[in-house]
Design an enzyme around this catalytic site. Structure first.
Site, mmCIF file in Angstrom:
data_model
loop_
_atom_site.group_PDB
_atom_site.id
_atom_site.type_symbol
_atom_site.label_atom_id
_atom_site.label_comp_id
_atom_site.label_asym_id
_atom_site.label_seq_id
_atom_site.Cartn_x
_atom_site.Cartn_y
_atom_site.Cartn_z
ATOM 1 N N ASP A 20 25.578 104.429 42.750
ATOM 2 C CA ASP A 20 26.580 104.919 41.815
ATOM 3 C C ASP A 20 27.308 106.070 42.516
ATOM 4 O O ASP A 20 26.681 107.068 42.877
ATOM 5 C CB ASP A 20 25.844 105.415 40.555
ATOM 6 C CG ASP A 20 26.773 106.092 39.569
ATOM 7 O OD1 ASP A 20 27.977 106.253 39.857
ATOM 8 O OD2 ASP A 20 26.280 106.462 38.493
ATOM 9 N N ILE A 21 28.598 105.925 42.703
ATOM 10 C CA ILE A 21 29.346 106.919 43.498
ATOM 11 C C ILE A 21 29.294 108.317 42.878
ATOM 12 O O ILE A 21 29.395 109.314 43.584
ATOM 13 C CB ILE A 21 30.798 106.450 43.727
ATOM 14 C CG1 ILE A 21 31.417 107.183 44.918
ATOM 15 C CG2 ILE A 21 31.648 106.606 42.471
ATOM 16 C CD1 ILE A 21 32.713 106.574 45.412
ATOM 17 N N ASN A 34 44.364 105.252 37.928
ATOM 18 C CA ASN A 34 45.659 104.633 37.618
ATOM 19 C C ASN A 34 46.749 105.691 37.763
ATOM 20 O O ASN A 34 46.473 106.891 37.808
ATOM 21 C CB ASN A 34 45.654 104.007 36.212
ATOM 22 C CG ASN A 34 45.217 104.997 35.148
ATOM 23 O OD1 ASN A 34 45.870 106.010 34.929
ATOM 24 N ND2 ASN A 34 44.098 104.716 34.501
ATOM 25 N N GLY A 42 35.438 101.209 34.585
ATOM 26 C CA GLY A 42 34.985 101.141 35.980
ATOM 27 C C GLY A 42 34.575 102.487 36.559
ATOM 28 O O GLY A 42 33.977 103.318 35.887
ATOM 29 N N ASP A 44 36.457 104.964 37.393
ATOM 30 C CA ASP A 44 37.212 106.037 36.756
ATOM 31 C C ASP A 44 36.448 106.554 35.525
ATOM 32 O O ASP A 44 36.221 107.767 35.375
ATOM 33 C CB ASP A 44 38.578 105.460 36.348
ATOM 34 C CG ASP A 44 39.652 106.517 36.195
ATOM 35 O OD1 ASP A 44 39.323 107.713 36.310
ATOM 36 O OD2 ASP A 44 40.804 106.139 35.936
ATOM 37 N N SER A 127 40.609 98.898 43.841
ATOM 38 C CA SER A 127 41.418 97.744 43.395
ATOM 39 C C SER A 127 40.635 96.443 43.199
ATOM 40 O O SER A 127 41.213 95.451 42.758
ATOM 41 C CB SER A 127 42.619 97.463 44.336
ATOM 42 O OG SER A 127 43.636 98.417 44.135
ATOM 43 N N THR A 128 39.342 96.432 43.523
ATOM 44 C CA THR A 128 38.611 95.152 43.452
ATOM 45 C C THR A 128 38.018 94.864 42.074
ATOM 46 O O THR A 128 37.386 93.833 41.874
ATOM 47 C CB THR A 128 37.448 95.102 44.471
ATOM 48 O OG1 THR A 128 36.470 96.091 44.103
ATOM 49 C CG2 THR A 128 37.925 95.343 45.881
ATOM 50 N N TYR A 131 41.816 95.879 38.788
ATOM 51 C CA TYR A 131 43.096 95.579 39.440
ATOM 52 C C TYR A 131 43.118 94.237 40.171
ATOM 53 O O TYR A 131 44.158 93.838 40.684
ATOM 54 C CB TYR A 131 43.506 96.729 40.359
ATOM 55 C CG TYR A 131 44.138 97.904 39.627
ATOM 56 C CD1 TYR A 131 44.288 97.905 38.245
ATOM 57 C CD2 TYR A 131 44.609 99.018 40.323
ATOM 58 C CE1 TYR A 131 44.869 98.977 37.575
ATOM 59 C CE2 TYR A 131 45.198 100.094 39.651
ATOM 60 C CZ TYR A 131 45.326 100.071 38.278
ATOM 61 O OH TYR A 131 45.918 101.123 37.623
#
Ligand code: APR
Length: 183
Positions: A20-21, A34, A42, A44, A127-128, A131
């Site tokens: 987990d980042i 965004n 996600g 964000d 983006s994966t 997006y």
């Protein structure tokens, strides 16, 4: 003795990890944001939840970030010092400059990191998710852009790509192996 980071090939400063980042102990973590910087799901959502309201308060002040660009805020309660909010492209089939925009948001994020004295940075697979950028196409673009930026930014010692699932890590592993071969 520690290796001199300027003597290490750029791709050797790239690491791939599962996790987990928001838990990364690095100088900066990168958010897949965004343009309105208004939060979302996600990565964000996870970053704003774990970091607390300070991050959103700064995002509101900044107000906007164009696709392909990045902005920086403090990291609230996260272990990292900064959050770099990078805006990747929405996948539209490949003919809308997606590759260019994905590369440039990685490069801009790393330039900002360096401007703020960061030596270690963690990225998600921008983006994966929502997006829709196919991972097999996104991985080589993200890694090549990071590699190019690291060549120009020798003081950044480590870039960790952090994935929530093994499948995504596998895709990036293959792309990194190809990058190493071509270096
Ligand atoms: N740590 C690391 N990676 C994560 C985490 C996490 N905690 N949570 C999700 N991911 C992964 C997803 O599995 C996906 O591969 O991050 C990748 C990027 O997915 P998204 O977060 O959906 O980002 P993106 O595709 O760039 O879409 C951005 O989604 O949440 C909104 O506000 C955001 O509108 C923006 C859009």
């Amino acid at each position: 003795m520690q290796a001199d980071p300027t003597q290490v090939a750029a791709y050797e400063r790239i690491e791939l990890a599962l996790g987990d980042i928001t838990r990364e102990h690095v100088d900066a973590i990168v958010n897949a944001a965004n343009s309105a910087l208004r939060g979302g799901g996600g990565v964000d959502g996870a970053i704003h939840r774990a970091g607390g309201p300070e991050i959103m308060a700064e995002c509101r002040k900044i107000g906007y970030c164009a696709p392909g660009e990045a902005v920086i805020t403090a990291a609230g309660k996260l272990p990292a010092r900064f959050v770099i909010h990078a805006v990747g492209p929405v996948w539209q089939g490949g003919g809308a400059d997606e590759e260019l925009l994905l590369a440039s948001c990685h490069e801009r994020a790393l330039e900002l990191a360096r401007e703020h004295g960061c030596r270690t940075v963690a990225f998600p697979a921008i983006s994966t998710g929502a997006y829709g950028y196919p991972a097999r196409l996104a991985a080589p673009v993200a890694l090549a852009a990071t590699n190019d930026a690291l060549i120009r930014l020798p003081r950044i010692e480590k870039v960790r790509f952090v994935f929530v699932d093994e499948e995504m890590r596998g895709v990036f592993e293959q792309a990194l192996a190809l990058l190493e071969k071509s270096a």
